[in-house]
Design a protein around this motif. Structure first.
Motif: not given
Length: 635
Positions: A321, A387, A425, A486, A497, A523-525
């Motif tokens: 990430t 992403d 996602m 995200h 999120l 999906d956490a960036n």
């Protein structure tokens, strides 16, 4: 290679209208395009035929939209370049991209920005793409270059000696700042002549580079680290030049004489501790180098080796990430808070995922359709998408169905211990499968268990773990909460999120009777680390009437004016928010209930506690009300 990512506003590219155009989706620095270094001039005459040719191409992974593979023309440099093309030339070892285009008086004026290119790191925070070059392979001097969106070494460079090309011994530091003045005239007079702060130079080819952020000297100029073919590390200050960071031989680049690893990967963890991760192919390890600074330069304070039986000639590293949100550290070679690492094994064509403590989490074998596993010595380098959903990899050798093509950029799904990521996602409906389910009777110092209400996903098993005292505050990174979001890599839009019922990512997960570190949601960036606050005196905010808070939300002539956040409390009444990161909780009891649910996973804390008439929320609230500075030695 490197995905471009989104350049933050306030930097030189979004601030220049001409430069900004180059970051459109259909242009050479579009945020989801991938820059790839190739050892070919793509049909153009080399500026210096005695040096290794090379170019940087910009590839749109969407291609032409027909789903067919993208082919890089062998004569791309001779073709007309136009917006919208799936493949565009960014820079190359040709005269049009020489340093003297913008810096005719630089000591490196005759050099091009790309010559035998090996590695790419992009300062998405407040800068430009940086390229590591090995013009003569492993033996001759290396270069680190800084390029404008037009592919030419940067215009109006801070360094008169280097322009946009730092090379060999020529661009070593020759002056240091005296202080930290605020005016432009003060900055002009702020330097005195000096030697290097730490000896070191680009004496051999540069095989890797990574963005370290702004210089600790207070000037605000970018500093990058680089690793050379002789195994030394240097730091490049875009204004003041090159200083050493680690001696030759720190990294064992080659397994044997003449062995060329292609790249030596680097990735930088900026928070809570500064750690530079460097691949060590010759030792079959990774190096974790903890950094500090002396207010003028970075220094290595501790070296830690990461050795795994799963390593097989590890040549490259990428953040699982990457940091895309912070305007001071954003780069796809920078780890976001708590990120894992991907490691490329050139020896067997696998990619590993491991945490920063060196624990192996997952292993993936790269396979090509109709060919199978790629095998030894074909995997060259890896990078991750902004992403966090994809991994880019470059491989060498012929590929079935593509005659005459000796190598490829391939797109792979990201993966973790639970398997590969889906192409799309996950929706919030999918995330609610991890909803925190807990029941238990707890108080501040009680350790939760699964039987007493510890959630499936949690940060700690007791309140006192993260609020140890005195007073409940902590600066230990292990106690920090991870707020997640995200960011769309193309638009920059940030979407919060929700993992279960919270924007906080749990640090631990219970599976099959075991407790283990929890991966970040796929999906956490964007990851923001939040320290646990001091608790004594916090209850007094509950006693302030809404009318008093509202009366203070007026301009007082000092340029500061706040706005109360009106929220609905647990009784359905509209109140002014007092607690939480965004004042989203009206009362202390609301805050306690939220903390128990988010941090421990007890979503049923309002039931009777230990069979008595009161509940956990009530007892916790009463406890915090009686906490004062005098009684806060231990909660």
């Amino acid at each position: 290679m490197r995905e471009v990512g989104r350049f933050h506003f306030g930097g030189p590219i979004p601030g220049n209208p001409d430069f900004l155009l180059a970051t459109r989706d259909d242009r050479v620095l579009g945020p989801t395009r991938v820059l790839v270094a190739v050892r070919s001039n793509l049909g153009a005459t080399p500026s210096d035929p005695t040096k290794i040719p090379g170019a940087i191409v910009s590839i749109d992974p969407r291609g032409s939209g027909d789903g067919k593979p993208v082919i890089v023309p062998a004569d791309l440099a001779r073709l007309d370049q136009h917006a919208g093309a799936a493949v565009q030339l960014y820079s190359a070892q040709i005269d049009a991209y020489r340093n003297d285009f913008n810096s005719p008086s630089a000591l490196t004026a005759k050099l091009t920005g790309v010559v035998g290119p090996r590695y790419i790191s992009i300062n998405d925070a407040f800068g430009r793409p940086w390229i590591a070059n090995a013009p003569d392979g492993l033996s001759g001097p290396g270069t680190i270059t800084v390029l404008d969106p037009n592919g030419v070494p940067l215009a109006n460079p801070p360094s008169a000696d280097a322009g946009g090309v730092f090379a060999g011994w020529e661009t070593n530091r020759r002056e240091v700042p005296i202080g930290r003045p605020n005016t432009w005239f003060g900055k002009l007079l702020n330097y005195r002549k000096s030697g290097q702060l730490t000896p070191g130079a680009l004496t051999t080819g540069a095989l890797g580079t990574a963005f370290l952020g702004a210089s600790p000297d207070g000037t605000g100029f970018a500093v990058f680290a680089a690793v050379t073919a002789e195994g030394s590390l240097v730091q490049i200050h875009v204004q003041d030049g090159v200083d050493g960071l680690a001696d030759p031989g720190t990294i064992k680049v080659s397994r044997s004489a003449g062995d060329d690893p292609g790249v030596v990967g680097m990735a930088f963890n900026w928070t809570p501790n500064r750690i530079l991760y460097v691949a060590d192919p010759g030792e079959n390890t990774l190096d974790a180098l903890e950094l500090s600074d002396d207010t003028r330069q970075f220094r290595i304070t501790k070296r830690r080796k990461i050795a795994l039986g799963a390593f097989d000639h590890p040549v490259d590293i990428a953040p699982a990430t990457a940091e895309v949100a912070n305007p001071l550290f954003s780069s796809l070679t920078t780890l976001s808070g708590g990120s894992d690492l991907y490691v490329a094994n050139r020896g067997n064509g696998t990619i590993l995922r491991l945490d920063q403590d060196g624990r192996l989490l997952a292993r993936a074998q790269i396979s090509i359709p109709n060919e199978g596993a790629i095998g030894a010595d074909r995997l060259q380098a890896i990078a991750t998408s902004a992403d966090g959903q994809h991994i880019w990899a470059t491989i060498t050798g012929a590929i079935q169905g593509f005659p005459g093509q000796d190598g490829a950029l391939i797109e792979l799904p990201a993966f973790d211990r639970d398997g590969i990521f889906d192409a799309k996602m996950p929706s919030q409906d999918v995330l609610t499968e991890n909803d925190l389910v807990s029941q238990g009777k707890v108080d501040f110092e009680t350790e939760y268990t699964a039987k007493t209400g510890l959630g499936q996903l949690f940060n700690a098993s007791s309140c006192a773990t993260c609020h140890p005292g005195p007073g409940g505050a902590s600066t230990d990174a292990i106690h920090f909460a991870r707020r997640i979001a995200h960011m769309d890599p193309a638009t920059g839009r940030v979407e919060l999120l929700v993992q279960g019922s919270s924007p906080v990512a749990g640090r631990f997960v219970r599976r099959g009777g075991e407790t283990m570190k929890a991966p970040l949601p796929r999906d956490a960036n964007v990851v923001s680390l939040r320290a646990p606050p001091l608790l004594f005196g916090i209850a007094r905010i509950d006693d302030i009437p809404d009318s008093v808070i509202a009366a203070q939300a007026v301009a007082k002539g000092d340029g500061i004016k706040g706005h109360p956040n009106y929220v609905i409390d647990t009784e359905g009444k509209t109140r002014i928010g007092r607690y939480g990161w965004k004042a989203d909780k009206a009362t202390l009891s609301d805050m306690v209930a939220s903390a128990l649910a988010i941090e421990i996973g007890d979503t049923d804390a309002a039931r009777p506690n230990r069979g008595g008439p009161s509940n956990v929320v009530a007892t916790m609230t009463a406890f915090l009300h009686q906490m004062t500075p005098e009684r806060a030695g231990k909660p």
